[in-house]
Every structure is written in structure tokens, then in C-alpha cells.
Design an enzyme around this catalytic site. Sequence first.
Site, mmCIF file in Angstrom:
data_model
loop_
_atom_site.group_PDB
_atom_site.id
_atom_site.type_symbol
_atom_site.label_atom_id
_atom_site.label_comp_id
_atom_site.label_asym_id
_atom_site.label_seq_id
_atom_site.Cartn_x
_atom_site.Cartn_y
_atom_site.Cartn_z
ATOM 1 C CE LYS A 44 1.516 7.782 -4.206
ATOM 2 N NZ LYS A 44 2.550 6.953 -3.628
ATOM 3 C CG ASP A 45 1.861 5.127 0.792
ATOM 4 O OD1 ASP A 45 2.728 4.681 0.041
ATOM 5 O OD2 ASP A 45 1.758 6.340 1.058
ATOM 6 C CG HIS B 264 3.488 14.392 3.417
ATOM 7 N ND1 HIS B 264 4.339 14.708 2.387
ATOM 8 C CD2 HIS B 264 3.768 13.115 3.749
ATOM 9 C CE1 HIS B 264 5.113 13.663 2.110
ATOM 10 N NE2 HIS B 264 4.782 12.680 2.916
ATOM 11 C CB SER C 41 4.925 10.266 -4.664
ATOM 12 O OG SER C 41 6.075 9.559 -4.231
ATOM 13 C CG HIS D 129 3.849 15.664 -1.142
ATOM 14 N ND1 HIS D 129 2.624 15.157 -0.760
ATOM 15 C CD2 HIS D 129 4.677 14.596 -1.247
ATOM 16 C CE1 HIS D 129 2.695 13.852 -0.675
ATOM 17 N NE2 HIS D 129 3.938 13.480 -0.942
ATOM 18 C CD GLN E 168 2.563 3.265 5.037
ATOM 19 O OE1 GLN E 168 3.762 2.992 4.930
ATOM 20 N NE2 GLN E 168 2.114 4.493 4.902
ATOM 21 N N GLY F 102 8.924 13.051 5.865
ATOM 22 C CA GLY F 102 9.371 14.384 5.453
ATOM 23 C C GLY F 102 9.290 14.586 3.958
#
Length: 283
Positions: free
Chosen positions: A151-152, A39, A187, A36, A155, A33
Site C-alpha cells: 500500500k505504501d 496491518h 488506511s 485494520h 516506503q 496503530g
Amino acid sequence: MIGREMRVVTTVSELRAARASATGTIGLVPTMGCLHDGHLALVRRAREETSTVVVSIFVNPTQFGPSEDFDKYPRTLEADLAALEREGVHVVFAPPADEMYPAGFSSSVEVGGITSRLEGEARPGHFRGVTTVVAKLINLVRPDRLYMGEKDGQQLRVIGKMVGDLGFAVTVVPVPTVREADGLALSSRNRYLAPEERQAALVIPRALSAAQDSFAAGVRDAAALRGKVVAALAAEPLARVGYVSLADSETLDELDMVTKPAMLSVAVRIGRTRLIDNVVLRP
Ligand code: AMP
């Protein structure tokens, strides 16, 4: 599920019912959540490529360490739902924590190897929390495509490894990092930054670009490239370096020479806010 109405569900049984009525291909976008444009880039890609888009909004307690920002992590559900509705999302799954982790929950999914470094080293248990929740979301939604941000970077690779190792029937789709006009990666944690910290945070994209420039000029020595980043970061008094890594893009093993695609990644504290960013260098 192809109706005009976006369905917002909060329980596993409602999610299963929504899934059962879905037709065509399904795209899943897991988020915490506070949405931005980063996402929303994932959501838009999912809308282009799949017929039913499911977005999860869940601030996952198990991926936060005891001294981390779980309690103060920004929660903006109303605004998030409005944004997702505008994007034409079909289903939003926003469960409370005890729906995902009911009393007695005791399972976990753990990827070895690449989780021991970088974010995994700085945040013990973080990736176990991430892989466990994403595995559960994949099992509940059974998506064809899973959208994750570059970005991650670590992950993304950890989830790719989990999906490959365990044979989940889903394609992981990496989506490029969305940045502000001045280069700072979007972020949710950017909201923690005071104005002078927001300015100071620009040292991160500046440091990554300095190394990219050297790389473009032919430098392949990893220590020299890391050195460029470290030197650029040192120029900002508000920045405290967590790590500067230049690692094999697949295995995340640190490199001596860049002879294949490599992920240059950093974790930097600006004041009390910990930010991460990365770029991929391709010879
Ligand atoms: P989060 O809500 O931080 O867990 O992020 C949810 C998803 O959005 C993850 O796959 C992130 O990598 C992705 N994401 C976050 N920020 C960005 C960004 N600036 N650009 C692209 N993807 C992002």
C-alpha cells in the site's frame, strides 16, 4: 517468548529483555496503530513465517510535517492490543515518543535518490523520519524478516534500499494491499472521511483500474496510462490530485514506455484527507 501471553513493552530495556529471551526466527511488523485488516495481513504473514512476532505501535512524530495530522492521527491502543492478542502476537512494543527520541537524540538515516520524488517531494523530511525510526526498530529487535505493506509502495522501496545499502541482516517481505470489498485500500486515515467523501474516494481504485484495463488491452505509453488516471480522477469533484506517477518499479524513475514492472501511484486529497494508493503494472 513462546508463551501464551502477549507481552506489551514500552521501554527499550524491556524490549531488549524480551528480545534476549526469543528463540527461533523473529518477524517485525512496524505500525502506527489504529490497526485494520491491512496491518493484520502483515501480522498473519509474520505468524506464518516466523516463530516470534514483534509488532511496534508508534505514531512517529519525525515522519509528520509541521502542518500534517500528527496530533489528530487516530490512536486506538486498547483495541489494537486486543486485535494483536487474537492474532497470537508475542511482543508489542508501544513506546512513548521520548523513549524513541530521548533528549539529545540527534541521529538520522537518510536514503537518497528515490526519496526525492512523490511522497518525498510532497512531504519533505517524511522519509528521513521513516528510515530513522525503522532503522532503530531493526537494531532493537534484530528481526529476520521485516513485514511492509505494498500500500505504501514508495516506503516499501525506500526501506528495501536502506536495508540493501547499509547491509541490515533482514529480509524485507512485501505484503499485498488489502482493500475493502468496493476497492478502497484500507488506511487508518479512511476514518477521517465523511460518508460522501468515503463514496468519493472510490474514484481512486476506479482510476487505477481504468489504467490497468488499458494496460491489459496493450497500451504501453506511460503518458496515455497516466492520462487515463487523471481523466478518471477529474470526474470526481471532491478529489484533488497531488500526483499521478508511472515509474520504474525499482528506481521510481518516471517512464515513457512500460517495458518492465512499473508502479502506478497516486496521491489524492478527498476533502481534507490525503490518500495514497498504487498498483504494479507488469508487462
Ligand atoms: P501504518 O500504520 O500506516 O504506518 O502502516 C503500517 C504498515 O501496514 C505499513 O507497512 C503499511 O504499508 C501497511 N499497511 C497499511 N495499510 C495497508 C493495507 N491496506 N494493505 C496492506 N498493508 C497495509
